[in-house]
Design a protein around this motif. Structure first.
Motif, mmCIF file in Angstrom:
data_model
loop_
_atom_site.group_PDB
_atom_site.id
_atom_site.type_symbol
_atom_site.label_atom_id
_atom_site.label_comp_id
_atom_site.label_asym_id
_atom_site.label_seq_id
_atom_site.Cartn_x
_atom_site.Cartn_y
_atom_site.Cartn_z
ATOM 1 N N SER A 6 73.863 20.401 45.210
ATOM 2 C CA SER A 6 73.639 19.502 44.085
ATOM 3 C C SER A 6 73.939 20.245 42.789
ATOM 4 N N ASP A 7 74.984 19.801 42.086
ATOM 5 C CA ASP A 7 75.336 20.379 40.783
ATOM 6 C C ASP A 7 74.507 19.656 39.729
ATOM 7 N N GLU A 8 73.593 20.386 39.098
ATOM 8 C CA GLU A 8 72.664 19.771 38.145
ATOM 9 C C GLU A 8 72.792 20.367 36.745
ATOM 10 N N ILE A 9 74.019 20.761 36.389
ATOM 11 C CA ILE A 9 74.242 21.371 35.074
ATOM 12 C C ILE A 9 73.930 20.399 33.932
ATOM 13 N N TRP A 10 74.038 19.095 34.207
ATOM 14 C CA TRP A 10 73.806 18.091 33.159
ATOM 15 C C TRP A 10 72.364 17.571 33.154
ATOM 16 N N SER A 11 71.486 18.163 33.930
ATOM 17 C CA SER A 11 70.184 17.538 34.181
ATOM 18 C C SER A 11 69.213 17.563 32.997
ATOM 19 N N ASP A 12 69.558 18.233 31.906
ATOM 20 C CA ASP A 12 68.723 18.173 30.704
ATOM 21 C C ASP A 12 69.144 17.025 29.793
ATOM 22 N N ILE A 13 70.421 16.663 29.858
ATOM 23 C CA ILE A 13 70.970 15.702 28.888
ATOM 24 C C ILE A 13 70.909 14.301 29.481
ATOM 25 N N ILE A 14 69.704 13.725 29.429
ATOM 26 C CA ILE A 14 69.417 12.424 30.036
ATOM 27 C C ILE A 14 68.803 11.520 28.973
ATOM 28 N N TYR A 15 69.288 10.274 28.919
ATOM 29 C CA TYR A 15 68.901 9.357 27.844
ATOM 30 C C TYR A 15 67.818 8.365 28.280
ATOM 31 N N ASP A 16 67.195 7.752 27.273
ATOM 32 C CA ASP A 16 66.226 6.665 27.478
ATOM 33 C C ASP A 16 65.054 7.091 28.361
ATOM 34 N N ASN A 17 64.718 8.385 28.302
ATOM 35 C CA ASN A 17 63.565 8.923 29.055
ATOM 36 C C ASN A 17 63.623 8.625 30.553
ATOM 37 N N LYS A 18 64.832 8.564 31.079
ATOM 38 C CA LYS A 18 65.005 8.303 32.511
ATOM 39 C C LYS A 18 64.511 9.508 33.316
ATOM 40 N N GLU A 19 63.844 9.245 34.429
ATOM 41 C CA GLU A 19 63.304 10.334 35.252
ATOM 42 C C GLU A 19 64.427 11.051 36.000
ATOM 43 N N GLU A 24 74.087 7.177 31.484
ATOM 44 C CA GLU A 24 72.647 7.435 31.477
ATOM 45 C C GLU A 24 72.366 8.890 31.124
ATOM 46 N N ALA A 25 73.407 9.718 31.167
ATOM 47 C CA ALA A 25 73.254 11.161 30.959
ATOM 48 C C ALA A 25 74.629 11.737 30.590
ATOM 49 N N THR A 26 74.671 13.033 30.307
ATOM 50 C CA THR A 26 75.873 13.789 29.884
ATOM 51 C C THR A 26 76.261 13.427 28.453
ATOM 52 N N PHE A 27 77.216 14.152 27.892
ATOM 53 C CA PHE A 27 77.747 13.722 26.592
ATOM 54 C C PHE A 27 79.231 13.386 26.683
#
Length: 384
Positions: free
Chosen positions: A195-208, A316-319
């Protein structure tokens, strides 16, 4: 804090490579590589300065300095529903290197790996580099996985399922239920999951967000997680990432076989200190950055939705955005056109970058100022 005045364009023109400011002619706006235009936080800068003040840059422990391993484990446990100890963390020279090392560990030549389509090119490149065979599992424009197709791709040569969560370039955050389904399929066929989770901090709308290994015992048993700091904290040049694995025996064996138990491999102590400081002290800076990114996402989505040129997705995430081209141009033609006539560089949704399923789209990076983003989008639209 994240306006045009906060961007040092002269520094970017000297230092921002990988298809960005330092590689393009004057006057071209790069909305290309997923790398922020903003300087790193002052906390990281001060942390680096403090660390080198005594004049020593000695060898660190080969698998990573204690501060780094502790901060990464705690970050995953508090922010991503993880269950890692510091010993479960290996410092590597970037998330990209972590992906390659995992492919090398899991696959022998001719073994097969299932990756999503479209997805970032590094997934395919990692498998190719170790002589593995790629099998593509389609996802739709919202990033939803075709599980029927996924199961049909599995055969005796299959050894690995790789997921990108959040998904680059579609910006999908996979729910706990979806991840459990992946873990059930993997367990039924005795497959590894990366699981590549490099983007896992950049998440919008307080999604879990749930780190993959936390969703079930099956997920924890036979998986690797990849993480990096380049997106969240803008320190790509420090080449720092981590591989996490709950099975300590597996990670120890992985560390040994990847040559991270000697001076052959290992990561700059300075990079690890910067990453530790980022997690421990730069989160207030990051929260402002995330707020800015969400505003940019909304702006880009609204602007492109009102255009006749591109049909955007709402990540929902990333930029990054991955809009569909509405005229009859293919991805490469569209990219050349906006570069020539609009003086904007974007990434084509070509097989080279994202796989066969990416055709007919482009990727737009929006981790810049609102002013630059508005100008870039306006140029793209007006170039037709």
């Amino acid at each position: 804090m994240f306006t045009n005045k906060d961007i040092n364009f002269e520094a970017l023109k000297r230092k921002a490579y990988n298809g960005r400011w330092a590689t393009l002619e004057e006057g071209i706006i790069p909305l290309t590589a997923a790398d922020p235009d903003f300087r790193m936080s002052s906390e990281i800068e001060q942390g680096i300065i403090e660390y080198i003040k005594d004049g020593y840059l000695s060898y660190g422990p080969f698998s990573g300095i204690p501060e780094f391993k502790k901060s990464v484990a705690e970050h995953f446990n508090t922010e991503k529903n993880g269950n890692f100890t510091p010993d479960n963390v290996l410092a590597v020279n970037s998330a990209a290197q972590g992906m390659f090392l995992i492919a090398k560990y899991v696959l022998k030549p001719e073994d097969e790996a299932i990756i999503l389509d479209p997805v970032d090119f590094l997934f395919k490149k990692s498998v190719d580099a170790v002589g593995g065979v790629v099998r593509l599992c389609p996802v739709d424009i919202n990033g939803n996985i075709d599980f029927e197709k996924l199961v049909s791709l599995i055969n005796p040569k299959t050894k690995l399922i790789s997921i990108c969560n959040p998904h680059n370039p579609l910006g999908k955050v996979y729910s706990k239920e979806v991840l459990i389904k992946v873990s059930e399929i993997a367990a039924a066929h005795d497959l590894w999951v990366m699981s590549d989770e490099i983007w896992s901090d950049i998440i919008y709308d307080n999604k879990e967000f749930n780190t993959y290994s936390s969703v079930s015992d099956a997920a924890k048993k036979k998986s690797f997680t990849v993480y990096g700091f380049s997106k969240t904290f803008g320190i790509a040049g420090l080449r720092i990432g981590a591989v996490l694995c709950n099975d300590q025996e597996v990670l120890d064996d992985f560390t040994e076989k990847s040559n991270f138990n000697s001076t052959i491999e290992g990561v700059s102590t300075l990079s690890q200190i910067a990453a530790s400081v980022a997690i421990e002290k730069a989160k207030p800076w990051f929260k402002e950055f995330l707020n800015h990114l969400q505003n940019n996402r909304n702006l880009a989505y609204k602007t492109l939705s009102n255009s006749q040129i591109l049909a955007p997705n709402l990540p929902e995430a990333t930029f990054v955005l991955f809009p569909k081209i509405k005229n009859n141009m293919n991805s490469e033609e569209f990219t050349r056109h906006v570069l020539q006539h609009g003086k904007v560089a974007v990434v084509p949704g070509s097989e080279r970058w994202f796989g066969k399923g990416a055709e007919g789209h482009i990727r737009i990076c929006f981790s810049t100022s609102q002013e630059i983003l508005e100008e870039g989008l306006d140029r793209i639209i007006k170039s037709f």
